[in-house]
Design an enzyme around this catalytic site. Structure first.
Site, short mmCIF file in Angstrom:
data_model
loop_
_atom_site.label_atom_id
_atom_site.label_comp_id
_atom_site.label_asym_id
_atom_site.label_seq_id
_atom_site.Cartn_x
_atom_site.Cartn_y
_atom_site.Cartn_z
N GLN A 126 0.84 -1.19 0.00
CA GLN A 126 0.00 0.00 0.00
C GLN A 126 0.88 1.24 0.00
O GLN A 126 1.50 1.56 1.00
CB GLN A 126 -0.86 -0.03 1.26
CG GLN A 126 -1.71 1.19 1.47
CD GLN A 126 -2.15 1.30 2.92
OE1 GLN A 126 -1.43 0.98 3.84
NE2 GLN A 126 -3.37 1.77 3.13
N GLY A 127 0.94 1.93 -1.13
CA GLY A 127 1.81 3.11 -1.23
C GLY A 127 1.04 4.39 -0.99
O GLY A 127 0.67 5.08 -1.93
N TYR A 128 0.78 4.67 0.24
CA TYR A 128 0.06 5.90 0.59
C TYR A 128 1.03 6.91 1.21
O TYR A 128 1.27 7.97 0.67
CB TYR A 128 -1.06 5.62 1.61
CG TYR A 128 -2.28 4.91 1.06
CD1 TYR A 128 -2.31 4.40 -0.23
CD2 TYR A 128 -3.41 4.75 1.86
CE1 TYR A 128 -3.44 3.74 -0.71
CE2 TYR A 128 -4.54 4.10 1.39
CZ TYR A 128 -4.55 3.59 0.11
OH TYR A 128 -5.67 2.95 -0.35
N SER A 129 1.56 6.57 2.40
CA SER A 129 2.32 7.54 3.19
C SER A 129 3.60 7.98 2.50
O SER A 129 4.24 7.22 1.78
CB SER A 129 2.68 6.94 4.54
OG SER A 129 1.55 6.43 5.17
N SER A 161 4.61 -1.25 4.12
CA SER A 161 4.69 -2.62 4.62
C SER A 161 4.80 -3.60 3.47
O SER A 161 4.14 -3.40 2.43
CB SER A 161 3.44 -2.97 5.45
OG SER A 161 3.27 -2.04 6.48
N GLU A 244 -9.21 -1.16 5.93
CA GLU A 244 -8.00 -1.37 6.73
C GLU A 244 -8.33 -1.22 8.21
O GLU A 244 -7.92 -2.01 9.04
CB GLU A 244 -6.90 -0.37 6.35
CG GLU A 244 -5.67 -0.53 7.26
CD GLU A 244 -4.49 0.35 6.85
OE1 GLU A 244 -4.70 1.45 6.33
OE2 GLU A 244 -3.35 -0.10 7.07
C1 FAD Z 1 3.71 -0.62 11.40
C2 FAD Z 1 3.34 0.38 10.39
C3 FAD Z 1 2.96 -0.02 9.12
C4 FAD Z 1 2.64 0.92 8.14
N1 FAD Z 1 2.29 0.46 6.90
C5 FAD Z 1 2.02 1.36 5.93
C6 FAD Z 1 1.76 0.93 4.59
O1 FAD Z 1 1.77 -0.27 4.30
N2 FAD Z 1 1.51 1.86 3.64
C7 FAD Z 1 1.47 3.19 3.92
O2 FAD Z 1 1.20 3.95 3.03
N3 FAD Z 1 1.73 3.63 5.17
C8 FAD Z 1 2.02 2.76 6.18
N4 FAD Z 1 2.31 3.21 7.46
C9 FAD Z 1 2.35 4.66 7.72
C10 FAD Z 1 1.23 5.13 8.60
O3 FAD Z 1 0.03 5.19 7.91
C11 FAD Z 1 1.64 6.49 9.20
O4 FAD Z 1 2.76 6.26 10.01
C12 FAD Z 1 0.55 7.09 10.02
O5 FAD Z 1 -0.52 7.50 9.24
C13 FAD Z 1 1.04 8.27 10.86
O6 FAD Z 1 1.72 9.22 10.11
P1 FAD Z 1 3.16 9.75 10.53
O7 FAD Z 1 3.99 8.58 10.83
O8 FAD Z 1 3.59 10.69 9.50
O9 FAD Z 1 2.93 10.49 11.90
P2 FAD Z 1 2.59 12.02 12.07
O10 FAD Z 1 1.41 12.34 11.22
O11 FAD Z 1 3.81 12.81 11.92
O12 FAD Z 1 2.12 12.03 13.58
C14 FAD Z 1 2.98 12.23 14.67
C15 FAD Z 1 2.14 12.48 15.90
O13 FAD Z 1 1.33 13.62 15.71
C16 FAD Z 1 -0.02 13.32 15.94
N5 FAD Z 1 -0.88 14.13 15.05
C17 FAD Z 1 -0.72 14.35 13.73
N6 FAD Z 1 -1.73 15.09 13.27
C18 FAD Z 1 -2.56 15.33 14.31
C19 FAD Z 1 -3.79 16.04 14.47
N7 FAD Z 1 -4.39 16.64 13.46
N8 FAD Z 1 -4.36 16.06 15.71
C20 FAD Z 1 -3.77 15.44 16.75
N9 FAD Z 1 -2.62 14.76 16.65
C21 FAD Z 1 -2.02 14.70 15.45
C22 FAD Z 1 -0.14 11.84 15.65
O14 FAD Z 1 -1.23 11.27 16.32
C23 FAD Z 1 1.18 11.33 16.17
O15 FAD Z 1 1.09 11.12 17.55
C24 FAD Z 1 2.66 2.30 8.45
C25 FAD Z 1 3.05 2.72 9.72
C26 FAD Z 1 3.38 1.79 10.68
C27 FAD Z 1 3.79 2.29 12.03
#
Ligand code: FAD
Lengths: 397, 364
Positions: A126-129, A161, A244
């Site tokens: 899944q290429g989102y983030s 992932s 998901e």
């Molecule tokens: C084990 C694992 C598997 C993953 N697999 C995939 C995958 O297969 N494909 C993919 O595309 N992505 C994947 N991800 C990425 C995942 O979707 C992101 O890590 C997640 O959405 C959080 O984004 P970030 O890491 O940029 O954190 P950030 O957005 O930087 O967040 C950091 C902190 O800020 C808080 N925060 C951010 N915005 C707000 C707000 N508006 N209000 C309150 N708090 C806020 C968050 O809650 C968090 O505590 C994976 C992540 C993990 C950990």
């Protein structure tokens, strides 16, 4: 409310039990996060053949083609959980891509991709983030520019992932840079073998490389491999994310874990006393048991609402937050009950359950973050579920 | 009344912190962990140079003759830097065992070497402190030990072991004694080695010049306070990292630290952890000056800091989002340190039970 299953269902339950008795030994012991082994694929095919997974997916797309029947699905889940058997492959292709294509894909896309995905032959990532776009997914920057019949993609994904083991990717890209941030995104599916894709493993806190960075340099993808049209990507992604999040809070997994911990506490001793005889650990177990039941019944309620076409409202929005938290707390209890044994790792002697609890405790934290963090879930619950005001936007600098 | 640190204590803690910043930065920790090293000799030598190895050892044996509060301040710094150093067993528990129950000759043979950092001491008391798991336990008969001790601290590089038997008697066993097998137990925290010791009729010297039962109790109390202090340091390091990250990371066009949700996570971590500092100080002070309260306060310090530590470790990781789950920022070294501290020498449930027993609220 009518909780009696009735004779038709009891007969079905007997069938499921007969299947388990006959074939249970063929179940793979471990479902890894990467490519399904041959053993796993064989098991998966057997489950599909018997209508025990992919049950309601049409036959023409490689499913079993049964009418939706929540009670039957429930019976399957109950019996497999009770027997401690894996239900089948639960990867992102099956849980996210397949329902997305069923809902929004072209006939050609459905025909081509659903069946091999269900059988575990085609693995998806899944290429989102992106590095700058996690919670704020709609700010993603990976660009896809039109060139004849193709798009040319440049950019970077992160935390992807299973990308290291994937054949295919479903990917969000920006096709309209001028459009508003939610409206310029498209959803593309393409092969991970396409020239210009580089996958770099990213080690996680568990010590394994469960996810990756993915780099795109002039990656050429046919325009027809878009799902639901240009600029529709945000809408498609939200449809997928719904799936998901449902999967991430799966109460059956909590049920299986509860059973494993209960067994462990009956076996494991401290100073010669079984842990189940320690009032404090036992109390924690019983308290978590109630929460597991609550979430399992909650799941039943959601199924019923879905079958009747009703909107379950806030009930649906809480599943990921509560389910992931519950799983994490179950692992925490197991570690505490194991005491010092609960911190052993890797190939250490005296490991219990091959170190699964320690691994899960950490991995669950990843799941609490992945797929929308706990805080984002709380924002969704409060804003969409409780109708509370949105956070103010920052003033323009 | 004065509930605080002296100028000397503050200076000492600062100088330990500065030294660790230099000799044990994250890259050094990572390297030690990846090598599965027993401990980092260079780090321990630098600390020994500051007197950390001999803090609790009397001056006549080459130590500094300091109190447990001083040791707690050092331990906090070690946790803060997740230092790969054999502190808890070598500098705290073993010296206390020798001082409490060792003969003059045993003290003279080992304390100066421990104080200078020349020798490492392992301590095997898990069965008494954390509860015996199936198959574990050491039996003593006529100066010989037989059985298995699990989760020996500072085990891998130890030149000498202090071992508790099933009845609470203490024994000194040389690291190269015949019939002794040591097996490394890999834990989540690769910065501190745990070991399993198997005794096959191994020659041992009893520590019987003083009250061994009392000495065992003292060393466990002290060890618990050290682990609590270590978690305190590790926890605060995680909070500071979370705050710093939240001040830089942008989502939705603003730094995430400007979201109330994130601010509250950070504030809660701080509000929960800071009282642990006072409890750790008090427990350490009680150890030296209020013997009646020492065990109860050690148990409380260990249990509360462990619970708070788990909350902080998790929350600080969450603040880092997906980045916190990667190996890149190395946050997990602190996460795992806190996880290990929680279980060593008695998990929260276990030590709280002891606290209840001590107050006559529960039967032993
Ligand atoms: C084990 C694992 C598997 C993953 N697999 C995939 C995958 O297969 N494909 C993919 O595309 N992505 C994947 N991800 C990425 C995942 O979707 C992101 O890590 C997640 O959405 C959080 O984004 P970030 O890491 O940029 O954190 P950030 O957005 O930087 O967040 C950091 C902190 O800020 C808080 N925060 C951010 N915005 C707000 C707000 N508006 N209000 C309150 N708090 C806020 C968050 O809650 C968090 O505590 C994976 C992540 C993990 C950990």
């Amino acid at each position: 409310m009518d909780l009696a299953y009735g004779p038709e269902y009891e007969a079905f339950r007997a069938e499921v039990r007969a299947f388990i008795a006959k074939h249970g030994a063929k179940a793979p012991r471990r479902f890894g996060v990467s490519r399904p082994s041959e053993e796993t694929q064989n098991w998966q095919r057997l489950l599909i053949e018997h209508g025990l997974t992919a049950r309601t997916i049409p036959k023409e797309y490689g499913g079993y083609g049964a009418e939706p029947d929540i009670l039957k699905s429930r019976i399957i889940a109950e019996e497999f959980t009770a027997a401690g058997l894996p239900m089948g492959i639960a990867n992102q292709g099956i849980s996210m891509l397949v329902p997305t294509l069923l809902e929004l894909g072209t006939e050609e896309q459905k025909k081509k991709w659903i069946a091999p995905t269900l059988r575990g032959e085609v693995v998806w990532c899944q290429g989102y983030s992106e590095p700058g776009s996690g919670s704020d997914l709609a700010s993603l920057q990976t660009k896809a520019v039109e060139d004849g019949d193709d798009f040319i993609i440049n950019g970077q994904k992160i935390w992807t992932s299973t990308a290291h083991a994937a054949d295919m990717i479903f990917c969000l890209v920006r096709t309209e840079p001028e459009a508003k941030k939610h409206e310029g995104i498209s959803y593309l599916i393409f092969s991970m073998q396409t020239p210009g894709i580089e996958v770099r493993p990213l080690k996680t806190m568990t010590g394994h490389a469960e996810f990756n960075e993915v780099f795109f340099t002039d990656v050429r993808v046919p325009k027809k491999d878009i799902v639901a049209g240009r600029g529709q990507g945000w809408f498609v992604a939200n449809a997928t994310l719904k799936h998901e999040r449902g999967m991430l809070g799966d109460p059956n997994q909590a049920g299986t874990r509860l059973k494993e911990i209960t067994d462990l506490m009956h076996k494991e001793t401290m100073d010669g006393t079984r842990l189940i005889d320690h009032p404090v650990y036992r109390d924690r177990l019983v308290a978590l048991q109630a929460r597991v039941f609550a979430m399992q019944f909650h799941g039943l309620r959601l199924l019923t609402a879905a079958a009747k076409g009703e909107d379950p409202g806030i009930a649906r929005l809480i599943v990921k937050l509560q389910g992931c938290e519950l799983n994490h707390q179950l692992a925490a209890l197991a570690i505490d009950a194991l005491g010092e044994i609960g911190v052993l790792y890797e190939d250490s002697p005296h490991l219990r359950a091959q170190g699964a609890w320690q691994h899960r405790y950490m991995f669950d934290l990843g799941l609490i973050i992945g797929g929308g963090t706990a805080q984002i879930q709380k924002n969704i619950i409060s804003e969409r579920g409780l109708g509370m005001p949105r956070e103010p936007k920052p003033a323009k600098a | 009344m004065e509930f605080g640190l002296s100028e000397d204590q503050k200076l000492l803690q600062e100088s330990i912190g500065r030294t660790l910043e230099k000799v044990s930065p994250l890259e050094r920790v990572r390297q030690a962990a990846e090598e599965h090293a027993a401990y980092a000799g260079d780090v321990w030598q630098a600390l020994a140079g500051l007197g950390v190895a001999g803090m609790l050892i009397a001056e006549e044996h080459g130590g500094m003759g300091m109190g447990l509060l001083d040791a707690a301040l050092a331990s906090e710094m070690l946790g803060r830097h997740v230092a790969p150093a054999p502190f808890v067993a070598t500098a705290v528990m073993a010296p206390l065992a020798l001082a409490g129950a060792g003969s003059k000759a045993q003290q003279a043979a080992w304390l100066p070497k421990l104080a200078s950092g020349e020798a490492i001491a392992g301590v095997a008391v898990s069965e008494r402190a954390a509860g015996a798991r199936e198959g574990a336990g050491v039996a003593a008969s006529s100066d010989r030990l037989t059985g298995t001790a699990l989760f020996a601290l500072d085990a891998a590089g130890a030149d000498v072991f202090i071992v508790a038997d099933k009845t609470g008697g203490l024994h000194l066993v040389k690291g190269d004694a015949k019939g002794l097998t040591r097996i490394a137990l890999t834990s989540i925290d690769l910065t501190r080695p745990l070991g399993e010791l198997r005794f096959d009729n191994v020659e041992a010297e009893p520590l019987s010049a003083g009250d061994a039962g009392a000495a065992l109790k003292r060393m466990v109390d002290a060890g618990r306070v050290m682990l609590a202090a270590d978690t305190l340091g590790a926890g605060w390091a995680m909070i500071e990292k979370a705050v710093a990250y939240a001040g830089e990371r942008k989502q939705f066009g603003r730094v995430i630290g400007s979201f109330q949700a994130v601010k509250h996570m950070c504030a809660e971590m701080a509000a929960e952890l800071e009282p642990c500092r006072s409890l750790v100080w008090y427990a350490a002070h009680a150890f030296d000056t209020m013997p009646d309260e020492a065990s109860l306060m050690a148990a409380h310090a260990k249990a509360l800091t462990s619970e708070t530590g788990r909350f902080v470790a998790r929350t600080a990781t969450e603040v880092h989002g997906g980045m916190g789950f990667t190996d890149l920022v190395g946050l997990h070294y602190w996460f795992k340190r806190i996880g290990l501290n929680r279980q060593l020498l008695g998990s929260p449930e276990r030590v709280r039970h002891e606290a209840a027993v001590l107050q006559g609220w529960a039967a032993d």
